[in-house]
Design a protein around this motif. Structure first.
Motif, mmCIF file in Angstrom:
data_model
loop_
_atom_site.group_PDB
_atom_site.id
_atom_site.type_symbol
_atom_site.label_atom_id
_atom_site.label_comp_id
_atom_site.label_asym_id
_atom_site.label_seq_id
_atom_site.Cartn_x
_atom_site.Cartn_y
_atom_site.Cartn_z
ATOM 1 N N ILE A 172 0.844 -1.201 0.000
ATOM 2 C CA ILE A 172 0.000 0.000 0.000
ATOM 3 C C ILE A 172 0.874 1.244 0.000
ATOM 4 O O ILE A 172 0.666 2.181 -0.771
ATOM 5 N N GLY A 173 1.916 1.223 0.839
ATOM 6 C CA GLY A 173 2.803 2.388 0.990
ATOM 7 C C GLY A 173 3.508 2.752 -0.303
ATOM 8 O O GLY A 173 3.805 3.923 -0.558
ATOM 9 N N THR A 174 3.816 1.723 -1.129
ATOM 10 C CA THR A 174 4.508 2.007 -2.389
ATOM 11 C C THR A 174 3.532 2.119 -3.548
ATOM 12 O O THR A 174 3.930 2.105 -4.707
ATOM 13 N N GLY A 175 2.255 2.197 -3.222
ATOM 14 C CA GLY A 175 1.234 2.306 -4.265
ATOM 15 C C GLY A 175 1.229 1.109 -5.204
ATOM 16 O O GLY A 175 1.007 1.259 -6.402
ATOM 17 N N GLY A 176 1.532 -0.080 -4.664
ATOM 18 C CA GLY A 176 1.484 -1.294 -5.467
ATOM 19 C C GLY A 176 2.794 -1.617 -6.162
ATOM 20 O O GLY A 176 2.970 -2.698 -6.710
ATOM 21 N N ASN A 177 3.725 -0.673 -6.119
ATOM 22 C CA ASN A 177 5.021 -0.855 -6.780
ATOM 23 C C ASN A 177 5.752 -2.100 -6.266
ATOM 24 O O ASN A 177 6.395 -2.825 -7.015
ATOM 25 N N MET A 178 5.627 -2.342 -4.973
ATOM 26 C CA MET A 178 6.304 -3.458 -4.324
ATOM 27 C C MET A 178 5.807 -4.799 -4.869
ATOM 28 O O MET A 178 6.475 -5.813 -4.767
ATOM 29 N N PHE A 179 4.592 -4.773 -5.432
ATOM 30 C CA PHE A 179 3.925 -6.026 -5.799
ATOM 31 C C PHE A 179 4.057 -6.313 -7.294
ATOM 32 O O PHE A 179 3.460 -7.240 -7.806
ATOM 33 N N THR A 180 4.825 -5.495 -8.018
ATOM 34 C CA THR A 180 5.004 -5.761 -9.452
ATOM 35 C C THR A 180 5.875 -6.999 -9.629
ATOM 36 O O THR A 180 6.703 -7.305 -8.774
ATOM 37 N N PRO A 181 5.677 -7.713 -10.770
ATOM 38 C CA PRO A 181 6.452 -8.932 -10.986
ATOM 39 C C PRO A 181 7.952 -8.723 -10.828
ATOM 40 O O PRO A 181 8.620 -9.526 -10.173
#
Lengths: 391, 384
Positions: free
Chosen positions: A28-37
């Motif tokens: 959430i904190g990285t706006g979803g960036n952390m969850f990219t492949p």
């Protein structure tokens, strides 16, 4: 004791839950960036060495809270050795591997002998290695290279530890990866259900069915999410295979064999172990020999990942491995700890590292956060043990 | 005031445990204590030092009006010094007996401790024939590992037969534990000489591992220090000395392990909800049972039990005695080291008396009395 309660389950898995919560927080904190492949892949690739060294450190710590301070410097040194043979001397890859493993075995044997048979305290014996190998590694690199780094490793060498298996273009779904993920998920479900059925057949208390299902669903979800993330980033990283192989082998050794039991007993009470017919010295020797071999593996992984051997490689690796163990609930006094716990600890620190970096938080604050996590984990561990005793 | 004669500059480590205990009391007195609580003050003292300590307690009471609480397992001590005796069992007060003006018999206290009258403190021996010599130790001499010129075991020769319980009586520091541990794979001492014969075959054991393989077991007097792993479960402690029996190619069969541990739990009547319980959470008596289970599972021919009933309550003691008798019945040879005279006389077939590193007497239990055993020790002491 054997009765099932949700409270107990939560208590047992508190670190796993914390890891999930923190991971979600950073997504959430990285706006979803952390969850990219690509970031999921790099989380694994960046922390590969922590898992490998963490396993070795776990085995040392089991024998009585003993640590190896020399692993970081030895990673640097072994990177330099591998570079000299593979790049400078054009020695073939199999022979290069043979040489570096040989050097690792020699160092491990010397270290094991000093600690187990000459009874030099581990942190002193390995402090010597910490200092010497950093100097030695740097000297080698300065001598053979103007840039004091060796790069341009042959592909036959780097291919062993980097890249993807069955690589596909970025953004396309990698079919082999999905297939393997699905097989892994099915295997987990089967193991959970078969294990429960076996316990019931033998008349032991087993967890209720709904709990096994919930557990399986969660585990499958994690595996499938990971699978699809990896599948969209070109496939399964080669290094992940190394990690899984090491974790599974050592997980079995520590949990299911007499060897693991011997390590735990020596750490639990050395004198009892001795009088029960365990060769304490041999166990200590094995712990440090093993640590050195795993350090060689970590060195190869790190060197190939960066594509070069340099004088700064492996800095603070020993601390990362120790921190992963401690956060993962491995006893600092020996005798208790699991591979799975260490994995959770290592991942937790890795997630904090990556999450805060992606949020462009200053390195100093990341260090502060990691220190705080380490302390909280230990304090929590001690308090919860006290609570258990009072029951 | 406490009756120490040494210089006040002597280091604590240079005086005996008896005197150390006196220093401990002097320390308390120096703080102007009005209430002195002594927790097992004599557990590491020999009879003479114990008596001196108890007399000191009486003196302090008479001359200074000091209030004292003594916690002890030794019933004779309690009835010797106490005005009031409170029996505590399983964490609660059972009864308080006023001892003033009347002699309280030990049987009376025991009744409170076990909730019933124990007519016989030692279970009847099974009538088993005593077989051939199982283990023989000849001219065994051991030197102290740190003070290499000091003999801790001096030319000792003992033997034990199949189905026999042999007692070794001696005061604290007589060299009994040193003898036992040096026999058990040379796990104590240096410069060991002498021969060890097992079932007629001379053997040379250099590690506990070899000793276990040869059929020896040493059940330590210090169960917390070197007998058990307190942070591990009953299950893992039980199988520790014989992991081979529950594993195939180093893989542990966890089901088998559980069954083995549970079987011993029931056989020895260990009080615990589950064998997954940590040993550190058990009482002393139950820990002792786990320790015995561990060595029984190792399936030895000769068991050396070092102070098997130290620090455990009367009820558990009786159960341990029953286990010892069962072991002898099963054809095992048992060597029981003890510093409690009634126990040695009540449990053994034959008794060796050890004093100052030497065996100073040997007698059949039927001929042994507290008086003639002590006479052996006193006689050897005056000769030296």
């Amino acid at each position: 004791m054997n009765s099932f309660s949700i409270g107990n389950v939560l208590k047992k898995n508190v670190m796993t839950i914390a890891l999930f919560a923190i991971y979600v927080f950073f997504i959430i904190g990285t706006g979803g960036n952390m969850f990219t492949p690509s970031n999921v892949t790099s989380l694994i690739e960046q922390n590969a060495y922590v898992y490998i060294l963490g396993v070795g450190m776990l085995m040392c710590m089991l024998t009585g809270g003993n640590i190896d301070l020399s692993v970081g410097s030895f990673v640097c040194f072994m990177g330099a050795v591998a570079g000299v043979f593979s790049v400078i001397k054009y020695v073939g890859t199999p022979l290069t591997l043979f040489i570096v493993i040989g050097v690792g075995l020699v160092y491990g044997a010397v270290l094991g002998f000093l600690i187990a048979y000459l009874k030099i305290p581990p942190w002193i014996a390995t402090l010597a290695g910490y200092l010497a190998f950093r100097g030695l590694g740097t000297q080698i690199l300065i001598t053979v290279s103007e840039t004091s780094a060796i790069s341009n490793f042959p592909e036959s060498f780097t291919r062993l530890f980097t890249g993807k298996i069955f690589e596909s273009p970025w953004g396309e779904l990698n079919i082999p990866c999905v297939v393997i993920g699905a097989i892994a998920a099915a295997a987990i479900v089967y193991i959970n259900l078969a294990g429960r059925a076996r316990r019931i057949k033998k008349g032991y208390s087993a967890d209720p069915m709904w709990f096994v299902i919930v557990k399986s669903v969660l585990e499958v979800a994690v595996i499938l999410v990971l699978t699809f993330k990896l599948a969209y980033d070109g496939g399964i990283p080669v290094v992940l295979l190394w990690i899984i192989a090491v974790l599974v082998i050592y997980g079995i050794i520590t949990e299911k064999t007499t060897i693991g039991r011997h390590f735990m007993t020596v750490g639990g009470n050395a004198e009892t172990a001795r009088l029960s017919g365990i060769n304490n010295k041999l166990i200590m020797f094995a712990a440090y020999l093993n640590m050195s071999v795993l350090t060689v593996l970590a060195a190869l992984i790190v060197t190939t990942r960066f594509g070069s051997a340099n004088a700064f490689a492996g800095q603070n690796f020993e601390m990362d491995a120790i921190a992963a163990c401690i956060v993962g609930g491995v006893s600092a006094y020996g005798g208790a700890g699991t591979v799975m716990g260490m994995v959770i600890g290592a991942t937790l620190i890795g997630v904090i590292n990556q999450g805060m970096s992606l949020m462009t938080i200053d390195q100093d604050w990341i260090k502060i956060a990691k220190g705080a996590v380490l302390l909280i984990a230990v304090v929590f561990d001690i308090l919860s043990k006290k609570g258990n005793k009072r029951q | 005031m406490v009756g120490l004669t040494d210089s006040s500059k002597t280091l604590i480590k240079d005086i005996g445990t008896g005197k150390q205990q006196l220093v401990e009391i002097a320390k308390a007195l120096a703080k102007n204590a009005r209430l002195l609580i002594l927790d097992e003050p004599t557990s590491s003292l020999n009879e003479t030092d114990s008596r001196a300590l108890l007399d000191l307690m009486k003196k302090l009471q008479k001359e200074q009006g000091m209030t004292m609480i003594i916690i002890s397992h030794k019933l004779n001590e309690v009835s010797y010094v106490a005005d009031k005796i409170t029996v505590v069992r399983d964490g609660s007060t059972i009864e308080t007996i006023d001892a003033r003006g009347q002699e309280i018999s030990e049987a009376r206290i025991i009744k409170g401790m076990v909730g019933r009258e124990i007519t016989d403190r030692f279970p009847k021996r099974h009538d088993v024939p005593i077989g051939d010599v199982m283990m023989e130790v000849k001219n065994w001499t051991v030197f102290h590992p740190e003070f290499a010129e000091r003999k801790v075991v001096d030319d000792v020769s003992i033997n034990v037969r199949r189905g026999e319980v042999v007692g070794i009586y001696g005061l604290m520091g007589a060299g009994r534990t040193e003898l036992a541990m040096s026999i058990f794979g040379r796990s104590y001492g240096i410069g060991i000489s002498g021969s060890l014969v097992l079932k007629g075959q001379p053997v040379y054991l250099t590690s506990p591992k070899q000793a276990i393989a040869a059929g020896l077991a040493y059940v330590t007097e210090d169960r917390k220090g070197n007998g058990l792993v307190l942070s591990n479960s009953i299950k893992t402690n039980t199988t520790l000395a014989n992991l081979k029996a529950i594993s195939k190619a180093t893989f542990i069969d966890k089901d088998k392990e559980y069954m083995v541990a549970d079987e011993y739990k029931q056989k020895l009547r260990t009080k615990t909800p589950s064998v997954e319980q940590l040993v550190g959470n058990l009482s002393g008596g139950n820990q002792q049972k786990v320790l015995l289970a561990k060595w029984m599972f190792a399936d030895p021919d000769v068991l050396i039990l070092d102070e098997p009933t130290r620090g455990i309550d009367v009820g558990a003691k009786y159960e341990i005695y029953c286990i010892i008798n069962d072991l002898a019945k099963a054809g095992k040879s048992v060597i029981m080291i003890s510093s409690e005279l009634p126990e040695v006389i009540g449990m053994s077939d034959r008794i060796y008396i050890m004093n100052q590193a030497k065996i100073v007497g040997e007698m059949k239990a039927s001929e042994a009395t507290q008086e003639n055993i002590m006479a052996c020790i006193v006689k050897s002491g005056s000769e030296a």
